[in-house]
Motif scaffolding. Sequence first.
Motif, PDB file in Angstrom:
ATOM      1  N   PHE A 104      50.067  32.686  50.583  1.00 41.67           N
ATOM      2  CA  PHE A 104      49.144  33.358  49.657  1.00 41.67           C
ATOM      3  C   PHE A 104      49.598  33.116  48.224  1.00 41.67           C
ATOM      4  CE2 PHE A 104      46.642  36.735  47.773  1.00 41.67           C
ATOM      5  CZ  PHE A 104      45.556  36.871  48.631  1.00 41.67           C
ATOM      6  N   SER A 105      48.679  32.736  47.357  1.00 40.60           N
ATOM      7  CA  SER A 105      49.051  32.324  46.005  1.00 40.60           C
ATOM      8  C   SER A 105      49.349  33.520  45.101  1.00 40.60           C
ATOM      9  CB  SER A 105      47.940  31.489  45.379  1.00 40.60           C
ATOM     10  OG  SER A 105      46.814  32.269  45.075  1.00 40.60           O
ATOM     11  N   GLU A 106      50.301  33.341  44.213  1.00 38.80           N
ATOM     12  CA  GLU A 106      50.613  34.366  43.226  1.00 38.80           C
ATOM     13  C   GLU A 106      49.415  34.597  42.304  1.00 38.80           C
ATOM     14  OE1 GLU A 106      53.972  35.451  39.809  1.00 38.80           O
ATOM     15  OE2 GLU A 106      54.024  33.501  40.819  1.00 38.80           O
ATOM     16  N   GLU A 107      48.682  33.538  42.016  1.00 38.06           N
ATOM     17  CA  GLU A 107      47.505  33.653  41.157  1.00 38.06           C
ATOM     18  C   GLU A 107      46.474  34.609  41.763  1.00 38.06           C
ATOM     19  OE1 GLU A 107      44.264  30.687  38.942  1.00 38.06           O
ATOM     20  OE2 GLU A 107      45.298  30.041  40.763  1.00 38.06           O
ATOM     21  N   PHE A 109      47.111  36.939  44.009  1.00 43.13           N
ATOM     22  CA  PHE A 109      47.700  38.277  44.037  1.00 43.13           C
ATOM     23  C   PHE A 109      47.516  38.975  42.694  1.00 43.13           C
ATOM     24  CE2 PHE A 109      51.355  41.085  43.291  1.00 43.13           C
ATOM     25  CZ  PHE A 109      51.198  41.966  44.352  1.00 43.13           C
ATOM     26  N   ASP A 110      47.835  38.278  41.608  1.00 48.43           N
ATOM     27  CA  ASP A 110      47.674  38.867  40.279  1.00 48.43           C
ATOM     28  C   ASP A 110      46.208  39.204  39.993  1.00 48.43           C
ATOM     29  OD1 ASP A 110      50.382  38.651  39.804  1.00 48.43           O
ATOM     30  OD2 ASP A 110      50.223  36.786  38.673  1.00 48.43           O
ATOM     31  N   TYR A 111      45.310  38.354  40.451  1.00 49.99           N
ATOM     32  CA  TYR A 111      43.871  38.567  40.268  1.00 49.99           C
ATOM     33  C   TYR A 111      43.417  39.835  40.993  1.00 49.99           C
ATOM     34  CZ  TYR A 111      38.993  36.871  39.742  1.00 49.99           C
ATOM     35  OH  TYR A 111      37.668  36.714  39.419  1.00 49.99           O
ATOM     36  N   LEU A 112      43.942  40.052  42.198  1.00 47.41           N
ATOM     37  CA  LEU A 112      43.632  41.262  42.956  1.00 47.41           C
ATOM     38  C   LEU A 112      44.133  42.513  42.236  1.00 47.41           C
ATOM     39  CD1 LEU A 112      44.500  39.987  46.525  1.00 47.41           C
ATOM     40  CD2 LEU A 112      42.310  41.005  45.895  1.00 47.41           C
ATOM     41  N   ILE A 113      45.352  42.457  41.746  1.00 48.56           N
ATOM     42  CA  ILE A 113      45.924  43.619  41.049  1.00 48.56           C
ATOM     43  C   ILE A 113      45.075  43.978  39.830  1.00 48.56           C
ATOM     44  CG2 ILE A 113      47.913  44.493  39.765  1.00 48.56           C
ATOM     45  CD1 ILE A 113      48.350  44.292  42.791  1.00 48.56           C
ATOM     46  N   ARG A 114      44.672  42.970  39.073  1.00 48.68           N
ATOM     47  CA  ARG A 114      43.905  43.222  37.849  1.00 48.68           C
ATOM     48  C   ARG A 114      42.521  43.800  38.151  1.00 48.68           C
ATOM     49  NH1 ARG A 114      43.504  38.310  35.778  1.00 48.68           N
ATOM     50  NH2 ARG A 114      41.262  37.967  35.712  1.00 48.68           N
ATOM     51  N   ASN A 115      41.838  43.226  39.112  1.00 48.96           N
ATOM     52  CA  ASN A 115      40.448  43.591  39.338  1.00 48.96           C
ATOM     53  C   ASN A 115      40.248  44.723  40.333  1.00 48.96           C
ATOM     54  OD1 ASN A 115      38.629  41.517  37.831  1.00 48.96           O
ATOM     55  ND2 ASN A 115      40.285  40.295  38.698  1.00 48.96           N
ATOM     56  N   ALA A 278      22.695  39.864  46.187  1.00 49.29           N
ATOM     57  CA  ALA A 278      23.685  40.175  47.215  1.00 49.29           C
ATOM     58  C   ALA A 278      24.698  39.056  47.403  1.00 49.29           C
ATOM     59  CB  ALA A 278      23.002  40.475  48.544  1.00 49.29           C
ATOM     60  N   MET A 279      24.293  37.834  47.109  1.00 57.32           N
ATOM     61  CA  MET A 279      25.178  36.686  47.323  1.00 57.32           C
ATOM     62  C   MET A 279      25.745  36.131  46.014  1.00 57.32           C
ATOM     63  SD  MET A 279      25.420  36.377  50.517  1.00 57.32           S
ATOM     64  CE  MET A 279      24.605  37.250  51.855  1.00 57.32           C
ATOM     65  N   ASP A 280      25.697  36.947  44.947  1.00 58.44           N
ATOM     66  CA  ASP A 280      26.190  36.476  43.649  1.00 58.44           C
ATOM     67  C   ASP A 280      27.592  36.981  43.327  1.00 58.44           C
ATOM     68  OD1 ASP A 280      23.797  35.243  43.243  1.00 58.44           O
ATOM     69  OD2 ASP A 280      22.950  36.799  41.964  1.00 58.44           O
ATOM     70  N   GLY A 281      28.282  37.567  44.294  1.00 59.01           N
ATOM     71  CA  GLY A 281      29.573  38.184  43.995  1.00 59.01           C
ATOM     72  C   GLY A 281      30.677  37.204  43.705  1.00 59.01           C
ATOM     73  N   HIS A 282      31.796  37.737  43.204  1.00 53.34           N
ATOM     74  CA  HIS A 282      32.955  36.939  42.853  1.00 53.34           C
ATOM     75  C   HIS A 282      33.701  36.527  44.109  1.00 53.34           C
ATOM     76  CE1 HIS A 282      33.255  38.276  38.420  1.00 53.34           C
ATOM     77  NE2 HIS A 282      32.050  38.504  38.871  1.00 53.34           N
ATOM     78  N   THR A 283      33.753  35.265  44.409  1.00 57.31           N
ATOM     79  CA  THR A 283      34.492  34.788  45.586  1.00 57.31           C
ATOM     80  C   THR A 283      35.502  33.718  45.233  1.00 57.31           C
ATOM     81  OG1 THR A 283      32.753  33.177  46.072  1.00 57.31           O
ATOM     82  CG2 THR A 283      32.571  35.327  47.146  1.00 57.31           C
ATOM     83  N   SER A 284      35.797  33.575  43.953  1.00 51.63           N
ATOM     84  CA  SER A 284      36.846  32.659  43.519  1.00 51.63           C
ATOM     85  C   SER A 284      37.476  33.222  42.267  1.00 51.63           C
ATOM     86  CB  SER A 284      36.274  31.259  43.241  1.00 51.63           C
ATOM     87  OG  SER A 284      35.297  31.307  42.226  1.00 51.63           O
ATOM     88  N   ILE A 285      38.649  32.728  41.929  1.00 50.83           N
ATOM     89  CA  ILE A 285      39.372  33.230  40.760  1.00 50.83           C
ATOM     90  C   ILE A 285      38.730  32.690  39.494  1.00 50.83           C
ATOM     91  CG2 ILE A 285      41.583  33.237  39.546  1.00 50.83           C
ATOM     92  CD1 ILE A 285      42.923  33.073  42.277  1.00 50.83           C
ATOM     93  N   ARG A 286      38.416  33.621  38.570  1.00 53.02           N
ATOM     94  CA  ARG A 286      37.778  33.230  37.312  1.00 53.02           C
ATOM     95  C   ARG A 286      38.530  33.840  36.143  1.00 53.02           C
ATOM     96  NH1 ARG A 286      31.402  34.148  38.100  1.00 53.02           N
ATOM     97  NH2 ARG A 286      32.043  36.304  38.368  1.00 53.02           N
ATOM     98  N   GLU A 287      38.458  33.164  35.019  1.00 54.25           N
ATOM     99  CA  GLU A 287      39.130  33.655  33.823  1.00 54.25           C
ATOM    100  C   GLU A 287      38.439  34.921  33.310  1.00 54.25           C
ATOM    101  OE1 GLU A 287      41.902  32.547  32.592  1.00 54.25           O
ATOM    102  OE2 GLU A 287      42.030  30.923  34.028  1.00 54.25           O
TER     103      GLU A 287
END
Length: 287
Positions: A104-107, A109-115, A278-287
């Motif tokens: 699992f990537s650190e990137e 993980f950090d994205y999960l913590i923030r959002n 319904a299918m427009d959600g965030h499913t990848s890491i974005r700035e």
Amino acid sequence: MGNRLERKVAIVTGGGSGIGEAICKKFAQEGARVVVVGLSDDPVDEVVKEIEQQGGIAVGYKGDISIEANAKACVELAIRMYDRLNILINNAGVFPETNYLQDFSEEAFDYLIRNNIKSTFMMTKAALPELQKTKGNIVTAGSEAGHMGEPQAVPYGGTKGFNHAFTKGLASEQAHFGVRCNIVAPGLIDTAWTHASTGPMSSEMEKSTTSGTLMGRRGTPEEVANVYLFVASDEASYVTGAIYYVDGGTTIAKGPLGEKAADNLKTEPQGELELQHAMDGHTSIRE
């Protein structure tokens, strides 16, 4: 139009797509003034327009609410537009990666913590002074993964477990000020997150997760929004510190029982909301 939230003012984070869109439209349908919150490239403006076309009242706010200044600005917008705040829905969250923990990537993980965590903390902190004035309430998005954990998405389940404990502590603390605090915890819902073609789930995970619900199907965003409506309304006046699982029985399923579910349970109900995102959600890491 209903009246279960008549004259209430609600902020809904992650309101531009998926479950958040359904919450915004359901609340507006029931008389709430809704602040639809999302990131800069979320379809926030479209959701606001669609609410207004149906006779509802809404305004949009775009910004990263894990940043304290933006969370404060969002609350200030609600007060400037509607003079008060009655309901905060901490719905914003991400599900960026599925992987065994050693990979699992650190990137991510950090994205999960923030959002999933920091956005909840910042919005709650910013909203509480106004909610204390109105004796309002907070409903935060948990997950069945916050109860049971989530294989190949272990950090995701951890963030939702934080939200569960955070909300229980908050309910104990804020009862002193007349503020109720609860969790709605969805399971497998029919959004971009839960399809291999649009999200991080593999086809194998998608199939096994669906069959792991007692009802043998995904829930709909509207089915989740219906529970949010009850918990946020005055009908739930004696409810605080609670977790409402909207998971088709995932938390008590033992094996792929969904494959044996009756046809009436496998059939999605006909909703009344016109959901376009319904299918427009965030499913990848974005700035």
